[in-house]
Motif scaffolding. Structure first.
Motif, short mmCIF file in Angstrom:
data_model
loop_
_atom_site.label_atom_id
_atom_site.label_comp_id
_atom_site.label_asym_id
_atom_site.label_seq_id
_atom_site.Cartn_x
_atom_site.Cartn_y
_atom_site.Cartn_z
N TYR A 28 13.89 1.90 -4.03
CA TYR A 28 14.13 3.17 -4.73
C TYR A 28 12.83 3.83 -5.17
O TYR A 28 12.80 5.04 -5.41
CB TYR A 28 15.08 2.96 -5.92
N PHE A 29 11.74 3.06 -5.28
CA PHE A 29 10.46 3.68 -5.62
C PHE A 29 9.35 3.33 -4.64
O PHE A 29 8.35 4.04 -4.56
CB PHE A 29 10.03 3.30 -7.04
N GLN A 30 9.51 2.25 -3.84
CA GLN A 30 8.43 1.89 -2.93
C GLN A 30 8.82 1.98 -1.46
O GLN A 30 8.04 1.60 -0.59
CB GLN A 30 7.88 0.50 -3.25
N GLY A 31 10.00 2.53 -1.19
CA GLY A 31 10.39 2.74 0.20
C GLY A 31 10.60 1.43 0.95
O GLY A 31 10.99 0.42 0.35
N PRO A 32 10.34 1.43 2.27
CA PRO A 32 10.54 0.21 3.04
C PRO A 32 9.74 -0.95 2.45
O PRO A 32 8.55 -0.81 2.16
CB PRO A 32 10.02 0.58 4.43
N THR A 33 10.41 -2.06 2.25
CA THR A 33 9.81 -3.22 1.58
C THR A 33 9.90 -4.42 2.51
O THR A 33 10.96 -4.67 3.10
CB THR A 33 10.56 -3.50 0.26
N THR A 34 8.81 -5.15 2.62
CA THR A 34 8.79 -6.31 3.51
C THR A 34 9.92 -7.28 3.19
O THR A 34 10.11 -7.66 2.03
CB THR A 34 7.44 -7.04 3.39
N LYS A 35 10.67 -7.64 4.19
CA LYS A 35 11.82 -8.54 4.15
C LYS A 35 13.10 -7.84 3.66
O LYS A 35 14.15 -8.47 3.63
CB LYS A 35 11.56 -9.78 3.29
N LEU A 36 13.00 -6.56 3.28
CA LEU A 36 14.21 -5.82 2.91
C LEU A 36 14.52 -4.72 3.92
O LEU A 36 15.31 -3.82 3.63
CB LEU A 36 14.08 -5.20 1.51
N GLU A 37 13.90 -4.78 5.08
CA GLU A 37 14.19 -3.77 6.10
C GLU A 37 15.68 -3.77 6.45
O GLU A 37 16.28 -2.72 6.65
CB GLU A 37 13.35 -4.03 7.35
N LYS A 38 16.27 -4.96 6.51
CA LYS A 38 17.70 -5.12 6.74
C LYS A 38 18.25 -5.98 5.61
O LYS A 38 18.32 -7.21 5.73
CB LYS A 38 17.95 -5.75 8.11
N SER A 81 8.10 7.69 -7.17
CA SER A 81 7.71 6.83 -6.06
C SER A 81 6.29 6.32 -6.24
O SER A 81 5.54 6.82 -7.09
CB SER A 81 7.79 7.60 -4.73
N MET A 82 5.92 5.37 -5.41
CA MET A 82 4.58 4.80 -5.46
C MET A 82 3.50 5.82 -5.15
O MET A 82 2.35 5.66 -5.56
CB MET A 82 4.47 3.64 -4.46
N VAL A 83 3.84 6.87 -4.42
CA VAL A 83 2.84 7.88 -4.07
C VAL A 83 2.87 9.08 -5.01
O VAL A 83 2.07 10.00 -4.87
CB VAL A 83 3.01 8.35 -2.61
N GLY A 84 3.78 9.05 -5.98
CA GLY A 84 3.87 10.15 -6.94
C GLY A 84 2.87 10.01 -8.07
O GLY A 84 2.09 9.06 -8.14
N LYS A 85 2.94 10.94 -9.00
CA LYS A 85 1.98 11.00 -10.10
C LYS A 85 2.17 9.87 -11.09
O LYS A 85 1.21 9.27 -11.57
CB LYS A 85 2.09 12.35 -10.81
N LEU A 220 17.69 -15.22 -14.88
CA LEU A 220 16.64 -14.72 -14.02
C LEU A 220 17.12 -13.52 -13.22
O LEU A 220 18.26 -13.47 -12.78
CB LEU A 220 16.25 -15.86 -13.06
N ASN A 221 16.23 -12.55 -13.05
CA ASN A 221 16.46 -11.42 -12.14
C ASN A 221 15.21 -11.32 -11.28
O ASN A 221 14.28 -10.61 -11.61
CB ASN A 221 16.70 -10.14 -12.95
N LEU A 222 15.17 -12.10 -10.22
CA LEU A 222 13.95 -12.30 -9.45
C LEU A 222 14.25 -12.13 -7.97
O LEU A 222 15.13 -12.80 -7.45
CB LEU A 222 13.40 -13.70 -9.72
N GLY A 223 13.51 -11.25 -7.30
CA GLY A 223 13.78 -10.97 -5.90
C GLY A 223 12.64 -11.34 -4.97
O GLY A 223 12.78 -12.21 -4.12
N ARG A 224 11.50 -10.69 -5.13
CA ARG A 224 10.42 -10.87 -4.16
C ARG A 224 9.93 -12.31 -4.06
O ARG A 224 9.56 -12.76 -2.97
CB ARG A 224 9.26 -9.92 -4.48
N ASN A 225 9.90 -13.02 -5.18
CA ASN A 225 9.48 -14.42 -5.13
C ASN A 225 10.45 -15.28 -4.33
O ASN A 225 10.12 -16.39 -3.92
CB ASN A 225 9.35 -15.01 -6.54
N VAL A 226 11.66 -14.74 -4.11
CA VAL A 226 12.67 -15.47 -3.34
C VAL A 226 12.66 -15.01 -1.89
O VAL A 226 12.31 -15.76 -0.98
CB VAL A 226 14.07 -15.30 -3.95
N TRP A 227 13.05 -13.74 -1.65
CA TRP A 227 13.24 -13.33 -0.27
C TRP A 227 11.96 -13.00 0.49
O TRP A 227 11.98 -12.85 1.71
CB TRP A 227 14.25 -12.18 -0.14
N GLN A 228 10.81 -12.95 -0.20
CA GLN A 228 9.54 -12.85 0.52
C GLN A 228 8.87 -14.21 0.67
O GLN A 228 7.81 -14.31 1.28
CB GLN A 228 8.59 -11.87 -0.19
#
Length: 262
Positions: A28-38, A81-85, A220-228
């Motif tokens: 929602y703020f960083q667009g395509p994310t590694t391992k979350l493409e699908k 987004s990550m590219v916004g101000k 816990l609410n942890l995502g990237r440490n798991v699916w990446q």
């Protein structure tokens, strides 16, 4: 607390009083994310280890089967987004009516306390709680820090969590930090961990998650440490053991290693 609120929270927080939420809302703020493409391909093998899914309406509708038997926490803030101000300049992007239509068990939004948009994001929280209370829909407040990672200390996070609770959040998601008990002791609603410091090893993840659980977090609410992780199923199994079986970091590490060869 009325029956509807209790019922929805009981879907999220398990009978042992603990929970493991799986966030996949990063796009929602960083667009395509590694391992979350699908997204579905990523989380399907992890289903038996987490208790609820934190997701945006777009990914929920487009990528998650409607027959999923996990409760949904719907991300309802965004607009930056990550590219916004400034990542902190968030608005409410999704209505409570939409959340109910999607059968969400709770909604979640970010607040940016100490930022230029503190008042705006706290107003978002207050307005959301006012609306959700009409329908007994729990609100999870996320104490976001944007790019200012140095803010992750007990004094700041304790302040954030208490303010979120005062404004009516049912659950607060925040970062682990040293002296984490100072954060949980000052917050009258349940606290779940969003993650912690950048670490080099999986064992260090187990260490800070275990510490947080011992110091008052309910889960816990942890995502990237798991699916990446190179071994996401093993990582999910190990974290689940800490959350729901009170496994020590050493025991979690043993589960992590054993699950890689199953």
């Amino acid at each position: 607390m009325d029956w509807g609120m209790k019922n929805r929270l009981s879907r999220l927080i398990q009978p042992d009083g603990h929970c493991f939420f799986m966030p996949i809302d990063h796009g929602y703020f960083q667009g395509p994310t590694t391992k979350l493409e699908k997204p579905w391909e990523t989380i399907k093998p992890l289903l038996s280890y987490f208790d609820a899914l934190f997701v945006t309406r777009g990914v929920l509708r487009s990528a998650i089967p409607s027959a999923i038997d996990k409760p949904i926490i719907l991300r309802v803030s965004g607009g930056t987004s990550m590219v916004g101000k400034d990542l902190a300049d968030e608005i409410l992007t999704t209505s409570v009516e939409e959340a109910l239509r999607l059968n969400a068990s709770a909604v979640g939004l970010s607040v940016f306390i100490g930022s230029e948009y503190e008042k705006q994001t706290l107003s978002n929280l207050s307005n959301l709680v006012n609306e959700c209370n009409r329908y007994d829909l729990p609100v999870m407040a996320v104490t976001a820090v944007g790019r200012e990672m140095e803010k992750r200390d007990a004094r700041y996070l304790g302040l954030c969590c208490r303010i979120c609770a005062e404004l009516g959040a049912s659950v607060v998601k925040t970062y682990w930090c040293e002296d984490f008990d100072k954060v949980t002791n000052g917050c009258p609603v349940p606290v779940v961990m969003a993650g912690g410091p950048k670490v080099d090893t999986d064992r260090e993840v187990f260490d800070f998650i275990y510490d947080g659980m011992q110091k008052g977090a309910i889960g816990l609410n942890l995502g990237r440490n798991v699916w990446q992780n190179n071994h996401p199923v093993a990582m999910a199994a190990a974290l689940n053991a800490i959350i729901h079986e009170d496994a020590s970091p050493k025991e979690a590490e043993e589960i992590f290693v054993a699950a890689q060869v199953m």
